[in-house]
Design a protein around this motif. Structure first.
Motif, mmCIF file in Angstrom:
data_model
loop_
_atom_site.group_PDB
_atom_site.id
_atom_site.type_symbol
_atom_site.label_atom_id
_atom_site.label_comp_id
_atom_site.label_asym_id
_atom_site.label_seq_id
_atom_site.Cartn_x
_atom_site.Cartn_y
_atom_site.Cartn_z
ATOM 1 N N ALA A 117 0.844 -1.200 0.000
ATOM 2 C CA ALA A 117 0.000 0.000 0.000
ATOM 3 C C ALA A 117 0.873 1.242 0.000
ATOM 4 C CB ALA A 117 -0.934 0.000 1.205
ATOM 5 N N VAL A 218 -2.040 -0.786 5.160
ATOM 6 C CA VAL A 218 -2.594 -2.127 5.352
ATOM 7 C C VAL A 218 -2.211 -2.714 6.714
ATOM 8 C CG1 VAL A 218 -2.724 -2.677 2.894
ATOM 9 C CG2 VAL A 218 -0.642 -3.218 4.165
ATOM 10 N N ALA B 170 -7.182 -3.565 6.452
ATOM 11 C CA ALA B 170 -6.536 -3.205 5.184
ATOM 12 C C ALA B 170 -7.481 -2.804 4.054
ATOM 13 C CB ALA B 170 -5.680 -4.382 4.716
ATOM 14 N N TRP B 173 -8.917 -0.819 -0.155
ATOM 15 C CA TRP B 173 -7.496 -0.570 -0.347
ATOM 16 C C TRP B 173 -7.162 0.925 -0.284
ATOM 17 C CZ3 TRP B 173 -4.518 2.065 -3.847
ATOM 18 C CH2 TRP B 173 -3.148 1.812 -3.762
ATOM 19 N N PRO B 176 -8.184 2.311 3.995
ATOM 20 C CA PRO B 176 -8.219 1.262 5.018
ATOM 21 C C PRO B 176 -8.711 1.800 6.364
ATOM 22 C CG PRO B 176 -5.950 1.888 4.488
ATOM 23 C CD PRO B 176 -6.820 2.555 3.490
#
Lengths: 438, 228
Positions: A117, A218, B170, B173, B176
């Protein structure tokens, strides 16, 4: 050069088939270099200068001013990440160009990255580490707090558990060593022992695991055995002398020497002591190894002994027959490299390569082997042995253990983890280097 | 390596220093240097001048041990105490035992609406996956060779808690941790429904989630601690 003249070094310097020379050739021994000189004469005669030397333009003017932070020469722009984009912005993998590097340290700008991410933009003054769970007293630490503890510096590799995955294929995948083995880097890391701060929080003797978690979007997490945390685990702040790069975990990451890269949690924000693994996605879905029978291995922690030849290596072109130094890297998550053997005849005969010191535990080790290439087809291979006695296995041995690869994957795919088979590079008569199975 | 920092652990290599011997390595470096070159110390010590051979080394070792104890007592402590309650916003790990599953609930139908809005862009209109996100269902029966394995929540993930934990920490995407616990339960319920693990009208909460039987729950072999 197809059909070019074949030159052989004197027999005294040959130590194995295919033209491998005595290691003393590396030390400038006159005997060994006699062979090299004979071969080199082929090239030097062909390129003899016929013109007087010119004074180059850069000798006639002042050069560039000194920048606040330097970058390599523009002529080295090819020394760069090979980026395999992932599912979204900021995801994917960036591989280290081992075929263009030497020594054992990876420049920070080309340290490998596996991204889920993007790199978080962490303000170091606001970053905190939390230690909690099965401890006497939960604690938080600022970065400045942590950097007051005793520091240590160690050279250690970090390797993705999925590095070398394209070697797990029905047919040899054609790519450079950057594509095949580039999820591997080695740095000098500086930081503190995890055990120091765990002890300060007071470890409950029933705690057997530590969940390590990052501060990225994440919020990736992994379960680490307590034994590793109390052994050589570190929280590191510096990478090759400067603060860790954002992509590698700025302002701090976990370093678990020798263990699967994903466990070395970047942007570390939390350590939770528990009595069981948390079974995070990255230990019970990703980073599992699916076997032929449909069962999957998980918790494969150490990176096993491995080596590969960086020069010559696939996508390279040998300019002419003659003297070369075969060079490569070897490493093991179990300790130091004890020995690297090289073959230039597809494994029929082997000779022991010179190890470039210092040979450090859980670090890349550079090996070198002088070679007089005759200009006929050759297959070069390397086989590493670590100080624990582990020997890099053949492809056949790994297949016997795990079953046949099910397909020929894309170079960026991950059909299998923890692949450490011996690699074979073919050198054709025309000098082209490709990946082959023997 | 030189140091002016009394806390420095002498730069010893952790790979070769298991914890059981670390106490000895806590000796501040200046003392270690003196241990290696005792004459530096001896020449200034009238008493020690009369001490010879092994007796000297034994005496010196004792003094070093004393230094170690003092060093440990003075060990730096910079951690700031915090309560578990104040750490709760970070304590998002949920293991297979379900401990830490929050209150809240959701149904597959509620989840389908959330999915269409926040998940479909990457995972496809009905979870079939796209270039931007993996497939979320199917693949059961593909794990054994020579099949090409399709590893999804339904065919591969062994615990229902993993799905809740991952979605909460998470997903989505690009944002999050933006879903409420109800929304997480609902979207996870929809993914379970796609995999035939929940039906319309079922409610997912911290109790019903623990009753979900993942098809591949027995599909893993732990290499640690047996192999290592």
């Amino acid at each position: 050069m197809a059909g070019s003249r074949r030159r052989k070094g004197p027999d005294i310097a040959q130590v194995a088939g295919g033209g491998l020379l005595d290691r003393r050739a590396l030390l400038g021994s006159g005997v060994a270099f006699a062979g090299a000189a004979a071969a080199a004469s082929v090239a030097s005669a062909a390129t003899a200068a016929a013109e007087p030397l010119a004074v180059d333009p850069w000798s006639l003017t002042p050069g560039a001013p000194i920048p606040p932070y330097s970058n390599p020469s523009k002529f080295e722009a090819k020394v760069a990440h090979l980026i395999a984009p992932g599912n979204g912005i900021g995801t994917g993998q960036a591989r280290t160009p081992h075929h263009l590097l030497d020594g054992i340290l990876t420049p920070n700008g080309v340290h490998f990255v596996v991204a889920r991410a993007g790199a978080p933009d962490i303000d170091p003054d606001k970053h905190r580490l939390l230690i909690h769970g099965m401890v006497k007293q939960p604690l938080t630490f600022s970065l400045n707090d942590l950097m007051r503890y005793p520091m240590e510096t160690h050279v250690r590799f970090v390797e993705c558990g999925g590095n070398s995955a394209p070697m797990w294929s029905k047919e040899p995948v054609q790519a450079s060593v950057q594509g095949l083995h580039g999820l591997l880097s080695c740095s000098e890391w500086t930081g503190i022992r995890v055990s120091t701060i765990l002890e300060e929080a007071g470890v409950d003797p029933r705690a057997t695991w530590v969940i390590a978690e990052g501060a990225d979007g994440v919020t990736m997490n992994r379960s680490i055995p307590m034994g590793k945390m109390m052994d050589d685990a570190m929280i590191v702040f510096y990478q090759n002398g400067e603060r860790i790069m954002p992509w590698n975990g700025y302002p701090m990451r976990l370093l678990l020497p020798g263990y699967e890269g994903n466990m070395n949690v970047k942007w570390l924000r939390r350590l939770k002591l528990t009595d069981a693994p948390v079974m995070a996605i990255n230990e019970s879905r990703q980073y599992t190894l699916l076997m032929d029978d449909g069962k999957a291995w998980r918790f494969y922690y150490p990176q096993e002994v491995k080596s590969f030849i960086t020069r010559p290596s696939p996508t390279m072109q040998m300019p002419s027959p003659g003297y070369y130094e075969i060079s490569g890297i070897a490493w093991s998550g179990h300790g130091r490299i004890a020995k690297v053997e090289v073959s230039a005849d597809g494994g029929k005969s082997w000779a022991v390569a010179a190890l470039q010191g210092p040979v450090l535990p859980k670090a890349l080790t550079r090996f070198r082997m002088p070679w007089n290439w005759s200009g006929t087809p050759a297959v070069v291979m390397s086989r590493a042995t670590d100080e624990a006695g582990n020997v890099q296995p053949t492809r056949a041995k790994l297949i016997a253990e795990r079953g046949e690869p099910r397909n020929t994957p894309n170079v960026n795919a991950f059909p299998m983890g923890h692949v450490n088979q011996i690699c074979s590079w073919s050198v054709a008569a025309n000098g082209a280097v490709t990946h082959v199975y023997v | 390596m030189s140091t002016s920092n009394a806390f420095t652990m002498a730069g010893l290599d952790p790979a070769t220093q298991p914890p059981r011997v670390r106490a000895a390595n806590n000796i501040p470096l200046p003392l270690r240097e003196r241990a290696a070159r005792p004459h530096l110390r001896l020449s200034k010590c009238a008493l020690a001048r009369r001490v010879r051979g092994e007796f000297f080394f034994a005496a010196f070792a004792l003094s070093v041990l004393g230094a170690t104890t003092a060093s440990a007592a003075d060990a730096p402590k910079f951690g700031k105490p915090i309560t578990e309650a104040d750490a709760a916003s970070w304590d998002i790990s949920i293991g297979p035992d379900g401990k830490g599953l929050p209150a809240g609930s959701g149904t597959p139908a509620q989840g389908k609406a959330i999915y269409a809005q926040k998940c479909a862009a990457c995972h496809g209109a009905t979870g079939e996956g796209s270039a931007s996100g993996p497939r979320l269902f199917g693949g059961i029966g593909t794990l054994k060779a020579p099949a090409q394995p399709v590893q999804t929540v339904g065919s591969y993930w062994p615990y229902p808690t993993m799905v809740f934990d991952f979605v909460r920490r998470a997903m989505p995407w690009d944002k999050p941790k933006s879903l409420s616990n109800d929304e997480v339960y609902a979207s996870v319920a929809y993914v379970f429904q796609l995999n035939g693990l929940m039906k319309d009208g079922d409610v997912l909460n911290k109790d019903t989630l623990m009753k979900i039987q993942m098809p591949n729950r027995d599909g893993f072999i732990n290499l640690y601690p047996n192999k290592f």
